[in-house]
Write a protein that holds these residues in place. Sequence first.
Motif, PDB file in Angstrom:
ATOM      1  N   GLU A 143       0.820  -1.208   0.000  1.00 55.30           N
ATOM      2  CA  GLU A 143       0.000   0.000   0.000  1.00 55.30           C
ATOM      3  C   GLU A 143       0.858   1.263   0.000  1.00 55.30           C
ATOM      4  O   GLU A 143       1.836   1.360   0.742  1.00 55.30           O
ATOM      5  N   GLU A 144       0.474   2.225  -0.816  1.00 54.82           N
ATOM      6  CA  GLU A 144       1.172   3.507  -0.832  1.00 54.82           C
ATOM      7  C   GLU A 144       0.815   4.300   0.428  1.00 54.82           C
ATOM      8  O   GLU A 144      -0.281   4.176   0.966  1.00 54.82           O
ATOM      9  N   GLY A 145       1.746   5.105   0.881  1.00 53.57           N
ATOM     10  CA  GLY A 145       1.475   5.999   2.008  1.00 53.57           C
ATOM     11  C   GLY A 145       1.608   5.366   3.377  1.00 53.57           C
ATOM     12  O   GLY A 145       1.206   5.972   4.378  1.00 53.57           O
ATOM     13  N   ILE A 146       2.176   4.157   3.459  1.00 53.39           N
ATOM     14  CA  ILE A 146       2.407   3.538   4.760  1.00 53.39           C
ATOM     15  C   ILE A 146       3.509   4.317   5.475  1.00 53.39           C
ATOM     16  O   ILE A 146       4.627   4.434   4.983  1.00 53.39           O
ATOM     17  N   ARG A 147       3.177   4.852   6.641  1.00 49.30           N
ATOM     18  CA  ARG A 147       4.131   5.675   7.378  1.00 49.30           C
ATOM     19  C   ARG A 147       5.097   4.812   8.174  1.00 49.30           C
ATOM     20  O   ARG A 147       4.861   3.611   8.357  1.00 49.30           O
ATOM     21  N   LYS A 148       6.157   5.432   8.640  1.00 49.33           N
ATOM     22  CA  LYS A 148       7.123   4.785   9.527  1.00 49.33           C
ATOM     23  C   LYS A 148       6.868   5.318  10.930  1.00 49.33           C
ATOM     24  O   LYS A 148       7.034   6.520  11.176  1.00 49.33           O
ATOM     25  N   ALA A 151      -5.210   8.583  16.401  1.00 53.60           N
ATOM     26  CA  ALA A 151      -6.212   9.654  16.352  1.00 53.60           C
ATOM     27  C   ALA A 151      -6.553  10.062  14.931  1.00 53.60           C
ATOM     28  O   ALA A 151      -7.684  10.484  14.650  1.00 53.60           O
ATOM     29  N   SER A 152      -5.601   9.930  14.016  1.00 54.27           N
ATOM     30  CA  SER A 152      -5.822  10.376  12.643  1.00 54.27           C
ATOM     31  C   SER A 152      -6.240   9.250  11.705  1.00 54.27           C
ATOM     32  O   SER A 152      -6.510   9.492  10.524  1.00 54.27           O
ATOM     33  N   GLY A 153      -6.265   8.021  12.222  1.00 59.07           N
ATOM     34  CA  GLY A 153      -6.641   6.893  11.380  1.00 59.07           C
ATOM     35  C   GLY A 153      -5.584   6.495  10.380  1.00 59.07           C
ATOM     36  O   GLY A 153      -5.881   5.862   9.358  1.00 59.07           O
ATOM     37  N   ALA A 154      -4.331   6.825  10.666  1.00 57.32           N
ATOM     38  CA  ALA A 154      -3.249   6.538   9.734  1.00 57.32           C
ATOM     39  C   ALA A 154      -2.838   5.073   9.801  1.00 57.32           C
ATOM     40  O   ALA A 154      -3.095   4.366  10.779  1.00 57.32           O
ATOM     41  N   SER A 155      -2.167   4.632   8.745  1.00 58.93           N
ATOM     42  CA  SER A 155      -1.576   3.294   8.709  1.00 58.93           C
ATOM     43  C   SER A 155      -0.064   3.440   8.672  1.00 58.93           C
ATOM     44  O   SER A 155       0.465   4.332   8.003  1.00 58.93           O
ATOM     45  N   GLY A 156       0.625   2.573   9.393  1.00 58.83           N
ATOM     46  CA  GLY A 156       2.071   2.687   9.433  1.00 58.83           C
ATOM     47  C   GLY A 156       2.754   1.409   9.868  1.00 58.83           C
ATOM     48  O   GLY A 156       2.158   0.556  10.540  1.00 58.83           O
ATOM     49  N   ALA A 157       4.000   1.292   9.452  1.00 52.88           N
ATOM     50  CA  ALA A 157       4.853   0.187   9.873  1.00 52.88           C
ATOM     51  C   ALA A 157       5.584   0.613  11.138  1.00 52.88           C
ATOM     52  O   ALA A 157       6.005   1.760  11.266  1.00 52.88           O
ATOM     53  N   THR A 158       5.729  -0.305  12.073  1.00 48.67           N
ATOM     54  CA  THR A 158       6.319   0.019  13.367  1.00 48.67           C
ATOM     55  C   THR A 158       7.823  -0.215  13.378  1.00 48.67           C
ATOM     56  O   THR A 158       8.322  -1.221  12.880  1.00 48.67           O
ATOM     57  N   THR A 159       8.542   0.730  13.963  1.00 48.08           N
ATOM     58  CA  THR A 159       9.977   0.618  14.166  1.00 48.08           C
ATOM     59  C   THR A 159      10.242  -0.243  15.397  1.00 48.08           C
ATOM     60  O   THR A 159       9.320  -0.750  16.045  1.00 48.08           O
ATOM     61  N   VAL A 160      11.525  -0.365  15.762  1.00 44.45           N
ATOM     62  CA  VAL A 160      11.892  -1.141  16.951  1.00 44.45           C
ATOM     63  C   VAL A 160      11.175  -0.616  18.186  1.00 44.45           C
ATOM     64  O   VAL A 160      10.595  -1.390  18.964  1.00 44.45           O
ATOM     65  N   SER A 161      11.182   0.696  18.390  1.00 42.56           N
ATOM     66  CA  SER A 161      10.609   1.225  19.630  1.00 42.56           C
ATOM     67  C   SER A 161       9.110   0.984  19.709  1.00 42.56           C
ATOM     68  O   SER A 161       8.585   0.568  20.753  1.00 42.56           O
ATOM     69  N   ALA A 162       8.387   1.218  18.617  1.00 45.17           N
ATOM     70  CA  ALA A 162       6.936   1.005  18.625  1.00 45.17           C
ATOM     71  C   ALA A 162       6.599  -0.472  18.732  1.00 45.17           C
ATOM     72  O   ALA A 162       5.658  -0.865  19.435  1.00 45.17           O
ATOM     73  N   THR A 163       7.362  -1.319  18.031  1.00 37.61           N
ATOM     74  CA  THR A 163       7.105  -2.760  18.085  1.00 37.61           C
ATOM     75  C   THR A 163       7.333  -3.301  19.489  1.00 37.61           C
ATOM     76  O   THR A 163       6.526  -4.079  20.013  1.00 37.61           O
ATOM     77  N   ALA A 164       8.446  -2.893  20.107  1.00 40.56           N
ATOM     78  CA  ALA A 164       8.742  -3.372  21.461  1.00 40.56           C
ATOM     79  C   ALA A 164       7.660  -2.952  22.439  1.00 40.56           C
ATOM     80  O   ALA A 164       7.222  -3.750  23.293  1.00 40.56           O
ATOM     81  N   LEU A 165       7.206  -1.721  22.333  1.00 49.81           N
ATOM     82  CA  LEU A 165       6.178  -1.229  23.246  1.00 49.81           C
ATOM     83  C   LEU A 165       4.870  -1.993  23.073  1.00 49.81           C
ATOM     84  O   LEU A 165       4.273  -2.463  24.053  1.00 49.81           O
ATOM     85  N   LEU A 166       4.406  -2.138  21.837  1.00 48.53           N
ATOM     86  CA  LEU A 166       3.138  -2.812  21.595  1.00 48.53           C
ATOM     87  C   LEU A 166       3.226  -4.303  21.932  1.00 48.53           C
ATOM     88  O   LEU A 166       2.264  -4.889  22.441  1.00 48.53           O
ATOM     89  N   ALA A 167       4.366  -4.911  21.659  1.00 46.46           N
ATOM     90  CA  ALA A 167       4.542  -6.318  22.015  1.00 46.46           C
ATOM     91  C   ALA A 167       4.434  -6.508  23.521  1.00 46.46           C
ATOM     92  O   ALA A 167       3.743  -7.423  24.003  1.00 46.46           O
ATOM     93  N   ALA A 168       5.118  -5.649  24.268  1.00 48.47           N
ATOM     94  CA  ALA A 168       5.061  -5.761  25.721  1.00 48.47           C
ATOM     95  C   ALA A 168       3.645  -5.541  26.237  1.00 48.47           C
ATOM     96  O   ALA A 168       3.192  -6.237  27.167  1.00 48.47           O
ATOM     97  N   ARG A 169       2.921  -4.603  25.628  1.00 49.32           N
ATOM     98  CA  ARG A 169       1.540  -4.355  26.035  1.00 49.32           C
ATOM     99  C   ARG A 169       0.663  -5.591  25.804  1.00 49.32           C
ATOM    100  O   ARG A 169      -0.307  -5.825  26.520  1.00 49.32           O
ATOM    101  N   ALA A 170       1.022  -6.380  24.786  1.00 50.48           N
ATOM    102  CA  ALA A 170       0.249  -7.582  24.469  1.00 50.48           C
ATOM    103  C   ALA A 170       0.718  -8.808  25.258  1.00 50.48           C
ATOM    104  O   ALA A 170       0.179  -9.900  25.065  1.00 50.48           O
ATOM    105  N   GLY A 171       1.720  -8.627  26.113  1.00 50.64           N
ATOM    106  CA  GLY A 171       2.202  -9.739  26.921  1.00 50.64           C
ATOM    107  C   GLY A 171       3.247 -10.596  26.251  1.00 50.64           C
ATOM    108  O   GLY A 171       3.547 -11.711  26.711  1.00 50.64           O
TER     109      GLY A 171
END
Length: 302
Positions: free
Chosen positions: A79-84, A95-115
Amino acid sequence: MTLVVSEEVREAVAAGRPVVALESTIIAHGLPRPRNLRVALELEEAVRQEGAVPATIAVLDGRPRVGLDKGQVERIANEEGIRKLGHRDLALAAASGASGATTVSATALLAARAGIRVFATGGLGGVHRQWTVTQDESADLGLLARTRITVVCAGVKSILDVPATLQRLETLGVAVAGYGTDRFPGFYLSDSGHPVDWTLDSPRQVAEVMRAQDALRLPESALVVANPVPEDEQLDPELHARVLADALRACEAAGITGQAVTPFLLDHLVRHTEGASLSANLAAVRGNVRLAARIAAAWAGA
């Protein structure tokens, strides 16, 4: 921000089965199409072959997702326009409904939140060269200082200031161990030229350290498992040194600064090593994914 965890990942975490988090930046921004989709699916399959559940993480239409189905992986790849997205961007994307690929920091945070306790990536971000002038440091380091997750990586990208990054990790209290080595790997290279204080030799040893982190009630920081790319798959060190020096000069001459520096240097390396740096990158990622799955299995008691 509602975290959406796939049924497969949610059930595996609840049952204590091994799960490995995977970032999505390599899919959207790290590889050319259509190779990026093939690699994304290959990495998920490698996790499954080791007996673990893959949890690729991304944000789609403002919803952070842990565990993607094939169609969602295809969106990230094509998909075009996938943010980093780093972790600082998650609320803005939600909040803006954007789509994006997660970097190390975002991935680590969300993974930990999911257990999820184990995360595989290529190389960490770190302290950039000429830090005293630019004050440029990856958000990865600060996030890992306050997130309890085990990150399997091939060290940090060799375009960075490796000794300064190691010093920064020490200052932040992030544990670092070489896997089967007492040398810190340099992403494309098996050896960055710098030592590590601790060596772990098996997935079970890594899992024991993870359990000790919890038992001792240590601060909620990460464990970095630095897994070197095999020597026969690394980028030739002499070629790496020559091309990186050229890339740094070209970057300065072009006046490239800030977030644009890393993609400029990495692209220069790919082009001027005729793709050899990309091959070394993929070899490192594949090895890290397999090791992470074995660590996750040891952590789960399998």
